[in-house]
Design a protein around this motif. Structure first.
Motif, mmCIF file in Angstrom:
data_model
loop_
_atom_site.group_PDB
_atom_site.id
_atom_site.type_symbol
_atom_site.label_atom_id
_atom_site.label_comp_id
_atom_site.label_asym_id
_atom_site.label_seq_id
_atom_site.Cartn_x
_atom_site.Cartn_y
_atom_site.Cartn_z
ATOM 1 N N ARG A 176 -5.611 -2.260 -0.341
ATOM 2 C CA ARG A 176 -6.358 -0.900 -0.917
ATOM 3 C C ARG A 176 -6.616 -0.114 0.393
ATOM 4 O O ARG A 176 -6.360 0.986 0.518
ATOM 5 C CB ARG A 176 -7.583 -1.403 -1.285
ATOM 6 N N GLY A 196 0.903 -1.259 0.033
ATOM 7 C CA GLY A 196 0.023 0.021 0.055
ATOM 8 C C GLY A 196 0.901 1.369 0.027
ATOM 9 O O GLY A 196 0.468 2.274 -0.762
ATOM 10 N N ILE A 252 -6.821 -0.147 -8.106
ATOM 11 C CA ILE A 252 -5.993 -1.225 -7.798
ATOM 12 C C ILE A 252 -6.741 -2.758 -8.177
ATOM 13 O O ILE A 252 -7.405 -3.085 -7.337
ATOM 14 C CB ILE A 252 -5.420 -1.174 -6.224
ATOM 15 N N ASP A 283 -13.778 2.079 -2.584
ATOM 16 C CA ASP A 283 -13.096 0.845 -2.036
ATOM 17 C C ASP A 283 -11.914 0.661 -3.012
ATOM 18 O O ASP A 283 -11.072 -0.347 -2.850
ATOM 19 C CB ASP A 283 -13.908 -0.347 -1.924
ATOM 20 N N LEU A 284 -11.353 1.585 -3.858
ATOM 21 C CA LEU A 284 -10.381 1.473 -4.955
ATOM 22 C C LEU A 284 -10.544 0.239 -5.747
ATOM 23 O O LEU A 284 -9.375 -0.164 -6.037
ATOM 24 C CB LEU A 284 -9.066 1.587 -4.092
ATOM 25 N N SER A 285 -11.613 -0.502 -5.787
ATOM 26 C CA SER A 285 -11.390 -1.681 -6.575
ATOM 27 C C SER A 285 -11.468 -1.688 -7.774
ATOM 28 O O SER A 285 -10.911 -2.334 -8.743
ATOM 29 C CB SER A 285 -12.408 -2.600 -6.118
ATOM 30 N N LYS A 290 -5.001 3.770 1.080
ATOM 31 C CA LYS A 290 -6.074 4.985 1.838
ATOM 32 C C LYS A 290 -5.750 5.342 2.915
ATOM 33 O O LYS A 290 -5.595 6.624 3.278
ATOM 34 C CB LYS A 290 -7.580 4.324 2.003
#
Lengths: 294, 294
Positions: B243, B211, B267, B262-264, B247
């Motif tokens: 993720r 991360g 990333i 959720d950054l899906s 953050k």
């Protein structure tokens, strides 16, 4: 042919009119107050000249994506009255010429690439260390843009043993900017960087952290040259210390003749000095004019 | 029209012939032994096909500067008999077609940009975490090159409190690769990553360091999407942890809708999976053919 250039900084706007040979024919400095005042004065200045295009290197964060409808909009800056203000739209409503906008540091990198210490290189990293820390990058003539624009000053740094300074970055505390900016040095030492003696222990920390950051930039971007500007870089005595820290951390991993020796050709001062930003804006104006003739 | 593609890896070379539609017509795998054996077999394979050009994504370090007389030369690799071996010259002495060579990770990034998860994006960062850690970057169709080529796996990471593992990188000890590569995990835990339970405490460290590294890459490169491949990334359960760590470290500093939630979508896994490298070499071949017709 006349070109307009704006270096839009957080405390002042430098506006200039230049010719094809980069001669500055006229220049004015406007305080960065509210957008109405500052941009009003800016437009008033350029209205007197028959410029064919305009380049802007600006403080940020800013939308620099030419394909976005928000191209030219200042984003979540702490300067509340500039938030969501669109520089390009404001100017175009009065002076309708092609405009390119980029970050102040990308502009500075571009000026060094085109007409400074990076001339003849394929890529240039320009980093400024002063009130804030930021960096711009140019590769094969193009400034680096992406999801937004780089914010290289905020990378995380490994603190030296014995250093318990907590940093000044509101978002990350002791990130790179939080440790090496002018305000960080002032908070740590109780006085401004320029009043500290050259043998003050803080320079050991500052040089190590800058060396670390430059190592990271080299590993990620592989620039052909790194130029350091900004107030803190006025401390000439730290350059050899920065180069030494870079070498210590890199430990010979990336091999290239430029990285042998004392690194004095790799980690250097910009050639355009205080003019890097304005000349960069001028380069953006040249580009805007060229693009409009395609 | 037929195109040749080579994924030149440290343990095996994957060679293939593809058509304009990226169909693989023939494929062979050759062990990476000494250059005479491996390259002999490689040339033998391609000699049977009337390819118009060839692309190579290779292990490094390697000279990827098309303007250098040493373009295509493997540099200071630990594989001693490959050091100073020029892949392009060897092939061209037998099969004289246009060749483009790039790093394996730049090639993988290019395949995702052109025909994978990065399709339609302006820039793609591809990182592989396995035996080693490396990353490639493509912006507006061009892979990132410079003084040499990026070596993003070796950036310095801030270790979590309580983690006293010293790392396995011969050059930097506990740099990013030294902490999160397959061998690092094996040394730390006494067994290979794939045999560790999902609730093993090591995954907390690994996810935090990944991360952190992705935060650095985002701050420096501002990619529109980050794709993680390689053996360690087979551990699907660490993606949400990575993720979350991203953050936590970024702390909202770079603002963009893609970085909300959720950054899906930011990333992710590569779409070309194990084929990313080979398809990337194919994209280089297409480019080589196109360039030769200019």
């Amino acid at each position: 042919m006349l070109y307009g250039a704006i270096e839009a900084g957080g405390t002042k706007f430098v506006c200039a009119v230049l010719d094809e040979k980069a001669n500055i024919l006229e220049k004015t400095i406007i305080d960065t107050l509210n957008p109405d005042y500052t941009m009003g004065k800016t437009v008033e200045f350029f209205r007197n000249y028959d410029i064919v295009s305009l380049g802007i290197g600006t403080f940020g964060p800013v939308n620099i994506d030419p394909e976005s409808p928000e191209y030219g909009t200042i984003l979540n800056t702490p300067k509340l009255n500039w938030r969501n203000f669109n520089l390009i739209k404001y100017i175009k409503s009065d002076i309708n010429v092609p405009i390119i906008i980029d970050t102040d540091v990308n502009a500075a990198a571009l000026s060094e690439y085109k007409m400074g210490a990076g001339k003849g290189k394929k890529s240039v990293l320009y980093i400024t260390i002063g009130t804030g820390v930021g960096a711009g990058f140019v590769s094969e003539g193009k400034t680096l843009k992406g999801l937004t624009h780089p914010e290289m000053g905020h990378i995380l740094i490994r603190k030296m043993e014995g250093d318990d300074f907590e940093g000044v970055c509101p978002s990350h505390g002791n990130c790179f900017e939080g440790l090496v900016s002018g305000p960080a040095i002032e908070k740590r030492c109780g006085k401004k960087a320029q009043f500290l003696p050259e043998n003050h222990e803080v320079w050991g920390y500052i040089a190590d952290y800058i060396g670390q950051a430059l190592m990271t930039y080299t590993l990620v971007l592989s620039p052909e040259i790194i130029l350091i500007g900004g107030g803190v870089s006025q401390q000439e005595h730290i350059f050899p210390m920065i180069r030494e820290a870079f070498k210590k951390h890199m430990n010979g991993y990336v091999q290239h003749r430029v990285l042998d020796g004392d690194l004095s050709q790799y980690i250097r001062y910009p050639e355009n000095g205080q003019m890097a930003g304005l000349y960069g804006a001028y380069q953006l104006a040249l580009q805007a004019h060229e693009d409009s003739n395609k």
